[in-house]
Design a protein around this motif. Structure first.
Motif, PDB file in Angstrom:
ATOM      1  N   ARG A  29       0.846  -1.194   0.000  1.00 13.51           N
ATOM      2  CA  ARG A  29       0.000   0.000   0.000  1.00 13.51           C
ATOM      3  C   ARG A  29       0.887   1.252   0.000  1.00 13.51           C
ATOM      4  NH1 ARG A  29      -5.052  -0.684   1.207  1.00 13.51           N
ATOM      5  NH2 ARG A  29      -4.533  -2.590   2.352  1.00 13.51           N
ATOM      6  N   GLY A  30       0.562   2.204  -0.886  1.00 16.08           N
ATOM      7  CA  GLY A  30       1.337   3.436  -0.954  1.00 16.08           C
ATOM      8  C   GLY A  30       2.750   3.237  -1.464  1.00 16.08           C
ATOM      9  N   GLY A  80     -10.848  -1.631  -7.918  1.00 15.17           N
ATOM     10  CA  GLY A  80      -9.872  -0.600  -7.599  1.00 15.17           C
ATOM     11  C   GLY A  80      -8.569  -0.687  -8.356  1.00 15.17           C
ATOM     12  N   ILE A  81      -8.552  -1.429  -9.486  1.00  8.76           N
ATOM     13  CA  ILE A  81      -7.339  -1.555 -10.302  1.00  8.76           C
ATOM     14  C   ILE A  81      -7.592  -0.861 -11.643  1.00  8.76           C
ATOM     15  CG2 ILE A  81      -5.631  -3.118 -11.312  1.00  8.76           C
ATOM     16  CD1 ILE A  81      -6.669  -5.296  -9.445  1.00  8.76           C
ATOM     17  N   ALA A  82      -6.720   0.065 -12.021  1.00  5.89           N
ATOM     18  CA  ALA A  82      -6.873   0.786 -13.290  1.00  5.89           C
ATOM     19  C   ALA A  82      -5.522   0.857 -13.990  1.00  5.89           C
ATOM     20  CB  ALA A  82      -7.417   2.186 -13.041  1.00  5.89           C
ATOM     21  N   MET A  83      -5.566   1.034 -15.305  1.00  5.96           N
ATOM     22  CA  MET A  83      -4.325   1.055 -16.089  1.00  5.96           C
ATOM     23  C   MET A  83      -4.339   2.211 -17.073  1.00  5.96           C
ATOM     24  SD  MET A  83      -2.534  -2.091 -18.148  1.00  5.96           S
ATOM     25  CE  MET A  83      -0.944  -1.890 -18.972  1.00  5.96           C
ATOM     26  N   SER A 159      -9.659   4.384  -7.727  1.00  7.10           N
ATOM     27  CA  SER A 159      -8.670   3.313  -7.904  1.00  7.10           C
ATOM     28  C   SER A 159      -7.580   3.418  -6.843  1.00  7.10           C
ATOM     29  CB  SER A 159      -8.040   3.393  -9.296  1.00  7.10           C
ATOM     30  OG  SER A 159      -9.036   3.335 -10.293  1.00  7.10           O
ATOM     31  N   LYS A 160      -7.279   2.291  -6.234  1.00 15.25           N
ATOM     32  CA  LYS A 160      -6.214   2.228  -5.245  1.00 15.25           C
ATOM     33  C   LYS A 160      -4.931   1.626  -5.809  1.00 15.25           C
ATOM     34  CE  LYS A 160      -8.288   4.165  -1.842  1.00 15.25           C
ATOM     35  NZ  LYS A 160      -7.793   5.492  -1.388  1.00 15.25           N
ATOM     36  N   SER A 189      -1.041   9.785  -0.824  1.00 13.33           N
ATOM     37  CA  SER A 189      -2.464   9.607  -0.511  1.00 13.33           C
ATOM     38  C   SER A 189      -2.838   8.143  -0.324  1.00 13.33           C
ATOM     39  CB  SER A 189      -3.324  10.227  -1.609  1.00 13.33           C
ATOM     40  OG  SER A 189      -3.222   9.482  -2.810  1.00 13.33           O
ATOM     41  N   GLY A 190      -1.861   7.242  -0.443  1.00 16.92           N
ATOM     42  CA  GLY A 190      -2.120   5.825  -0.219  1.00 16.92           C
ATOM     43  C   GLY A 190      -2.355   5.006  -1.466  1.00 16.92           C
ATOM     44  N   VAL A 191      -2.294   5.643  -2.648  1.00 19.06           N
ATOM     45  CA  VAL A 191      -2.444   4.904  -3.910  1.00 19.06           C
ATOM     46  C   VAL A 191      -1.160   4.137  -4.203  1.00 19.06           C
ATOM     47  CG1 VAL A 191      -2.798   5.132  -6.409  1.00 19.06           C
ATOM     48  CG2 VAL A 191      -4.095   6.564  -4.821  1.00 19.06           C
ATOM     49  N   SER A 192      -1.303   2.911  -4.682  1.00 21.41           N
ATOM     50  CA  SER A 192      -0.149   2.087  -5.064  1.00 21.41           C
ATOM     51  C   SER A 192       0.012   2.125  -6.580  1.00 21.41           C
ATOM     52  CB  SER A 192      -0.344   0.644  -4.600  1.00 21.41           C
ATOM     53  OG  SER A 192      -0.541   0.585  -3.201  1.00 21.41           O
ATOM     54  N   VAL A 193       1.244   2.194  -7.043  1.00 22.17           N
ATOM     55  CA  VAL A 193       1.520   2.342  -8.470  1.00 22.17           C
ATOM     56  C   VAL A 193       2.423   1.216  -8.949  1.00 22.17           C
ATOM     57  CG1 VAL A 193       2.541   3.812 -10.261  1.00 22.17           C
ATOM     58  CG2 VAL A 193       1.300   4.862  -8.360  1.00 22.17           C
ATOM     59  N   ILE A 194       2.015   0.552 -10.038  1.00 20.57           N
ATOM     60  CA  ILE A 194       2.894  -0.384 -10.752  1.00 20.57           C
ATOM     61  C   ILE A 194       3.426   0.377 -11.960  1.00 20.57           C
ATOM     62  CG2 ILE A 194       3.063  -2.562 -12.022  1.00 20.57           C
ATOM     63  CD1 ILE A 194       0.746  -3.610 -10.345  1.00 20.57           C
TER      64      ILE A 194
END
Length: 492
Positions: A29-30, A80-83, A159-160, A189-194
């Motif tokens: 997370r984050g 909550g998954i977006a691309m 989306s998280k 803000s707690g969003v996780s990024v790939i």
């Protein structure tokens, strides 16, 4: 902080060929977590499984520790998954607000609440500190702004987990800095990024961890702070690459191409430079500087308002690409999918396309000649394909680019224009493209290089012409070329 996403033992095969082999991946997370690997390593397949476009043959996906079956991108969005894809698919004639809330417009009964939509859009843009009028048409924005709006859009869904595929491939250094500021805001803000990227030099600036894939296997997951760039490269390719950039050639005094006073109103003005045999000349500048517009005009695809083009000292009038090819000029476009390839055609069809007249007798194509010439080019450039009949759309980005280069090599050009020749390809394929450019220069070809990756410009070019808003602001000789000197001139 705990894992928001876990992929355990993910395996996937297509027509008996395994493309993912028992892959484990964990996203905190984050966290900004980079995924790297050569083209064909399995990155895209893993992302499509996370987005519900593919189903794994085995393995499971957990969100917040709970197993989930993801059957479609719509379901992934609900979870909550977006691309944000590398190829931006936006609606150019829609306003920013209409595009942001397409299909989910705020309503009262049957009536759209236009003012509410504008306010929601403004709020989302403010959250990522993007100053754009919600009423402006998407097609009027820069690539950088469109990408930021895509990010704002996916975040507006709540989306998280946000997946970014090659987000900086079309951005200038300044725009990359702005993107990284936004990603750090999302992280806070707690969003996780790939974060998927071939630009390894960016990773230490933005990512917390990196996962390396090679031939469908998960090779390594480690904190970036513990790795050097060469460690990542060697793990990606499975061998040591001692020097990605080849040794530079010395130019010969024989000028192959010269342009004088090229002008096209609203795009560039009074452009003059030359390129000699055995020389790689860079055209550098920020997005919007006019680099692509200039070379497109040289190639005859845009009409000049003033100026002359000289090939081997003779003034020439080039009105279209066919005439340019006759003058021994080749043009590798920055957008290979739109301008360089027929994606639903075979490798053979694409490579032979520009010399079909040479490969025909009495109006009929000589299939034997086509297969022979295509096979020779596949072997020369080490294009990885099952056969000459394989569809180009099924090849990796690096091999697609090699098909573009093979096509132009068959025309036996003396002048190469290469616009972003390594965009979207991995470090191993980049090394091969660099070696090919060096080999062409050694044979006495003249090369114009446009690249947004400044290390390429610095390490490959004999000279660099720097542009700002359509005008030349300076010319750098070999011993003057640094990233700092280019950026100083490019900023005007």
């Amino acid at each position: 902080m705990g894992a928001i996403l876990e992929a355990k033992g993910i395996t996937k095969s297509f027509t008996g060929i395994r493309v993912l082999n028992n892959v484990d991946f964990e996203l905190q997370r984050g966290e900004i977590h980079a995924i790297v690997g050569e083209n064909g390593a399995g990155k895209s397949t893993l992302m499509k499984i996370l987005m519900g476009e593919y189903r794994p043959d085995s393995g499971e996906i957990l969100l917040d520790g709970k197993p989930e079956q993801i059957h479609s991108p719509a379901q992934a969005l609900e979870l909550g998954i977006a691309m944000v894809h590398q190829e931006l698919n936006y609606m150019p004639y829609m306003s920013v607000a209409d595009y942001m809330y397409l299909g989910r417009e705020p309503r009262t009964w049957f009536f759209l609440k236009k003012n509410a939509k504008l306010e929601l859009t403004r709020k989302q843009l403010e959250n990522i500190r993007l100053e754009v009028d919600p009423n402006i048409k998407m097609g009027e924005l820069s690539v950088s702004d469109i990408q930021m709006i895509e990010i704002a859009k996916v975040v507006s869904y709540g989306s998280k987990i946000v997946i970014l595929d090659e987000p900086t491939s079309s951005l200038s250094e300044t725009e990359v800095d702005r993107l990284f500021e936004i990603l750090n805001l999302l992280k806070a803000s707690g969003v996780s990024v790939i974060y998927i990227s071939h630009r390894l030099e960016e990773l230490n600036r933005i990512a917390d961890k990196v996962t390396i894939l090679r031939d469908g296997d998960m090779v390594l997951t480690e904190k970036l702070i513990n790795l050097k760039r060469e460690d990542i490269v060697n793990k990606m390719v499975g061998r040591e690459i001692e020097e990605i950039f080849p040794e530079m050639n010395k130019a010969i005094d024989d000028v192959l191409l010269a342009v004088k006073g090229l002008t096209r109103e609203g795009e560039f003005e009074n452009i003059s430079f030359d390129v000699r045999r055995g020389e790689i000349v860079g055209l550098a500048g920020l997005v919007g500087a006019g680099r692509t517009e200039i070379v497109t005009a040289i190639f005859g695809e845009k009409k000049l308002d003033a100026g002359e083009v000289f090939v081997k000292g003779k003034s020439v009038k080039i009105k279209n690409s066919r005439q340019a090819v006759r003058k021994k000029i080749a043009f590798v476009s920055e957008d290979r999918k739109l301008f360089g390839l027929n994606l639903i055609g075979s490798v053979k069809d694409n490579i032979a396309l520009v010399i079909l007249r040479q490969l025909s007798r009495y109006g009929l194509l000589d299939r034997g000649k086509i297969n022979k010439r295509t096979g020779t080019m596949m072997e020369k450039l080490q294009i990885k394909a099952r056969s000459v009949e394989q569809l180009v759309e099924s090849l990796s980005g690096g091999n697609q680019q090699k098909v573009v280069l093979a096509k132009w090599l068959l025309t036996e050009p003396e002048i190469f224009i290469m616009d972003e020749p390594t965009r979207g390809i991995d470090v191993g394929a980049k090394s091969e493209v660099y070696k090919l450019m060096n080999s062409l220069a050694r044979e006495g070809k003249a090369i114009i290089l446009i690249s947004s990756e400044l290390p390429e410009v610095v390490r490959l070019c004999n000279r660099v012409i720097v542009l700002h808003e359509g005008k030349i602001t300076g010319e750098l000789e070999r011993d003057e070329i640094t990233q700092e000197s280019i950026m100083l001139l490019a900023s005007g």
